[in-house]
Design a protein around this motif. Structure first.
Motif, PDB file in Angstrom:
ATOM      1  N   GLY A  81      24.325  23.268  34.950  1.00  0.00           N
ATOM      2  CA  GLY A  81      24.560  22.310  36.024  1.00  0.00           C
ATOM      3  C   GLY A  81      23.377  22.254  36.970  1.00  0.00           C
ATOM      4  O   GLY A  81      22.826  23.285  37.353  1.00  0.00           O
ATOM      5  N   PHE A  82      22.985  21.034  37.363  1.00  0.00           N
ATOM      6  CA  PHE A  82      21.842  20.851  38.258  1.00  0.00           C
ATOM      7  C   PHE A  82      22.220  20.189  39.575  1.00  0.00           C
ATOM      8  O   PHE A  82      21.435  20.188  40.525  1.00  0.00           O
ATOM      9  CB  PHE A  82      20.774  19.992  37.574  1.00  0.00           C
ATOM     10  CG  PHE A  82      21.266  18.608  37.185  1.00  0.00           C
ATOM     11  CD1 PHE A  82      21.318  17.576  38.106  1.00  0.00           C
ATOM     12  CD2 PHE A  82      21.689  18.357  35.894  1.00  0.00           C
ATOM     13  CE1 PHE A  82      21.787  16.311  37.755  1.00  0.00           C
ATOM     14  CE2 PHE A  82      22.154  17.104  35.525  1.00  0.00           C
ATOM     15  CZ  PHE A  82      22.208  16.074  36.467  1.00  0.00           C
ATOM     16  N   GLY A  83      23.429  19.629  39.670  1.00  0.00           N
ATOM     17  CA  GLY A  83      23.786  18.815  40.825  1.00  0.00           C
ATOM     18  C   GLY A  83      23.755  19.559  42.144  1.00  0.00           C
ATOM     19  O   GLY A  83      23.474  18.969  43.194  1.00  0.00           O
ATOM     20  N   HIS A  84      24.033  20.852  42.127  1.00  0.00           N
ATOM     21  CA  HIS A  84      24.127  21.628  43.362  1.00  0.00           C
ATOM     22  C   HIS A  84      22.781  22.195  43.802  1.00  0.00           C
ATOM     23  O   HIS A  84      22.712  22.888  44.828  1.00  0.00           O
ATOM     24  CB  HIS A  84      25.102  22.788  43.164  1.00  0.00           C
ATOM     25  CG  HIS A  84      24.646  23.796  42.145  1.00  0.00           C
ATOM     26  ND1 HIS A  84      24.434  23.478  40.829  1.00  0.00           N
ATOM     27  CD2 HIS A  84      24.336  25.117  42.261  1.00  0.00           C
ATOM     28  CE1 HIS A  84      24.017  24.542  40.183  1.00  0.00           C
ATOM     29  NE2 HIS A  84      23.951  25.558  41.018  1.00  0.00           N
ATOM     30  N   LEU A  85      21.711  21.912  43.051  1.00  0.00           N
ATOM     31  CA  LEU A  85      20.407  22.524  43.317  1.00  0.00           C
ATOM     32  C   LEU A  85      19.403  21.519  43.866  1.00  0.00           C
ATOM     33  O   LEU A  85      19.271  20.410  43.340  1.00  0.00           O
ATOM     34  CB  LEU A  85      19.837  23.132  42.028  1.00  0.00           C
ATOM     35  CG  LEU A  85      20.657  24.228  41.344  1.00  0.00           C
ATOM     36  CD1 LEU A  85      20.044  24.577  40.004  1.00  0.00           C
ATOM     37  CD2 LEU A  85      20.748  25.461  42.238  1.00  0.00           C
ATOM     38  N   GLU A  86      18.693  21.929  44.906  1.00  0.00           N
ATOM     39  CA  GLU A  86      17.550  21.154  45.384  1.00  0.00           C
ATOM     40  C   GLU A  86      16.323  21.534  44.555  1.00  0.00           C
ATOM     41  O   GLU A  86      16.353  22.481  43.762  1.00  0.00           O
ATOM     42  CB  GLU A  86      17.324  21.425  46.871  1.00  0.00           C
ATOM     43  CG  GLU A  86      18.469  20.931  47.743  1.00  0.00           C
ATOM     44  CD  GLU A  86      18.253  21.222  49.220  1.00  0.00           C
ATOM     45  OE1 GLU A  86      17.431  22.119  49.525  1.00  0.00           O
ATOM     46  OE2 GLU A  86      18.915  20.570  50.050  1.00  0.00           O
ATOM     47  N   LYS A  87      15.213  20.810  44.728  1.00  0.00           N
ATOM     48  CA  LYS A  87      14.045  20.992  43.870  1.00  0.00           C
ATOM     49  C   LYS A  87      13.541  22.430  43.859  1.00  0.00           C
ATOM     50  O   LYS A  87      13.265  23.005  42.804  1.00  0.00           O
ATOM     51  CB  LYS A  87      12.921  20.039  44.292  1.00  0.00           C
ATOM     52  CG  LYS A  87      13.178  18.587  43.924  1.00  0.00           C
ATOM     53  CD  LYS A  87      11.971  17.720  44.251  1.00  0.00           C
ATOM     54  CE  LYS A  87      12.202  16.279  43.795  1.00  0.00           C
ATOM     55  NZ  LYS A  87      11.032  15.422  44.081  1.00  0.00           N
TER      56      LYS A  87
END
Length: 493
Positions: free
Chosen positions: A470-476
């Motif tokens: 999952g990537f949605g909860h992560l900032e760059k």
């Protein structure tokens, strides 16, 4: 935890002696799949090998060999004078910062009375305080518009002075909300429903639970995809259903195999995530959509269509659900709404025939007898004024940017070690590892380096080593660090 003999092993451990794969390896793969999908939660005590070999109709030496393999891979542990358990997390994750939701052994607790204990309905959720974490695709709560919702909520509370009774307000408010919400679903998802065809619940999980409660009886055959969604598999198994798995390829579930199953057995239901298959993120092709609808009409089974992540699509032409083309009322459409809203403001819903919705309301009246009038009024206003559309558009832009950046990191750092397709929707990427290694070993290595990989995102069988990131909860910056630790950990093993 209930006696392990009561666990319906044969409903999810399916051995095929006619295949070339050794029986002990089939046992290993089937147990790993059952653990990953939640059929055998952590801490579950297994029967003795003599009992289990009778349940599965296998030689005891074969079963012992399979258990030795499972134990060496870290899936089970044998404790002297206590028995064999699905590996509990407290031993392999003893660090204070790596905490798992506890599952106490019921035999160690004296309650003063006996009661039925479920070996199926366990919480598979793992929590951690490690600085970096992957999950199976959750939104970023930091993007939530708390202030706007709070103002609306307070203003609605202040305006509640009325001569009407609470029951009158509740009925009127709920009907108004369902009217606007059904119109919203018709507009965004191509449905053709009225308020009588819609049930709204407090969560997607409650929606799925009441549907299975009303639809599935013990012994009913239900077809699910493999790999599949552990929460839905757990819910279906709890009804006493006999689970039949079906493979997934680049076009979605295998409809030829589905047709064969229908010819062999009477199928009660097919559960599928058509728009965004969990966990592989594959979209069911248009051809197979039509084939499934035709098969449902021909053989009389119900399609449980779970559209859990419709809100997060990144193209201008979102794929409409099967329910939008269902002319024979064979589809029960289950979905979620408002995942980007604060906790407590999101909804689950079911769209189906009015008669079935009426039956579901009987179960809901026991589970959720009250209605949050203020919350429904706030969301009705948000839908009516177009604020939901504006928020959805804004969030989709942010999540698309995050997806693109995450994909670029994977291509830059891991292209030689993985293969994947860029998902057109959702908040996770399904990656398949080119090398074969033990994912539990990777999990431990990542934890030692400060990155948390919950078991629910790890998928491993004889032919597959994959992870749902999952990537949605992560900032760059968080993505960069998480991927860097993942690369470091891969090199470390």
């Amino acid at each position: 935890m209930s006696s392990p003999v009561e666990i319906p092993f044969k409903s999810f451990i399916q051995l095929k002696p006619e295949q070339s794969t050794a029986i002990y390896l089939q046992i290993v793969f089937e147990f790993i799949k059952a653990i990953q999908t939640g059929f055998l939660p952590e801490g579950t005590k297994l029967p003795g090998t003599r009992i289990l070999c009778k349940l599965l109709s296998v030689n005891r030496n074969t079963l012992i060999k399979a258990f030795q393999d499972l134990e060496s891979q870290g899936w089970i542990e044998t404790l002297p004078n206590k028995g064999t358990f699905i590996l509990s997390q407290h031993k392999q994750k003893s660090k204070e910062e790596f905490i798992v939701t506890p599952n106490q052994n019921a035999s160690e607790i004296n309650t003063g009375f006996t009661f039925k204990r479920s070996a199926i309905l366990e919480n598979p959720t793992e929590t951690s305080t490690l600085p970096y974490q992957f999950n199976d695709g959750l939104p970023d709560l930091r993007l939530v518009q708390n202030e706007i919702l709070a103002r609306l909520y307070v203003s609605k509370l202040k305006r509640q002075k009325t001569s009407k009774t609470y029951e009158q307000i509740q009925i009127q408010s709920h009907l108004n909300f369902k009217t606007h919400f059904s119109n919203y679903l018709n507009l965004t998802r191509g449905l053709r429903i009225s308020t009588s065809s819609l049930l709204t619940t407090s969560s997607h999980e409650i929606s799925l639970y009441v549907v299975t409660k009303a639809l599935i009886s013990p012994g009913d055959k239900v077809v699910v995809a493999s790999p599949g969604y552990f929460i839905s598999n757990m819910t279906l198994t709890n009804t006493g259903a006999q689970i039949i798995t079906i493979p997934v390829d680049k076009d979605g579930i295998d409809t030829n195999r589905l047709k064969e199953i229908c010819k062999e057995s009477e199928i009660r239901a097919l559960y599928l995530t058509s728009n965004y298959h969990y966990p592989t993120t594959i979209t069911l092709s248009a051809k197979r959509r039509m084939e499934i609808l035709e098969l449902a009409n021909q053989y009389g089974f119900v399609i449980l269509e779970d559209d859990y992540d419709f809100d997060f699509h990144y193209d201008n032409n979102p794929i409409l659900p099967l329910a939008a083309f269902d002319s024979h009322q064979k589809v029960v459409y289950i979905g979620s709404f408002g995942k980007s809203l604060p906790s407590g403001f999101s909804y689950g819903f079911v769209a189906a025939s009015p008669e079935f919705i009426t039956e579901l309301e009987k179960h809901q009246n026991i589970l959720e007898p009250g209605i949050d009038v203020i919350k429904e009024q706030v969301l009705t206003e948000w839908i009516n004024e177009g604020e939901v559309h504006r928020l959805s558009k804004k969030n989709k832009k942010i999540y698309k940017e995050r997806r693109d950046y995450f994909v670029s990191l994977l291509n830059e750092k891991l292209s030689a070690k993985i293969k994947f397709k860029v998902p057109l929707r959702g908040l996770a990427v399904w990656i398949e590892w080119l090398d074969k290694f033990n994912l539990i070993t990777l999990q431990k290595e990542c934890a030692a380096n400060g990155l948390f990989l919950p078991k629910t995102i790890l998928y491993q069988t004889k032919d597959l080593t994959a992870t749902r990131l999952g990537f949605g909860h992560l900032e760059k910056e968080e993505m960069e660090k998480a991927v860097a630790i993942l690369c470091q950990s891969i090199d470390g093993i």
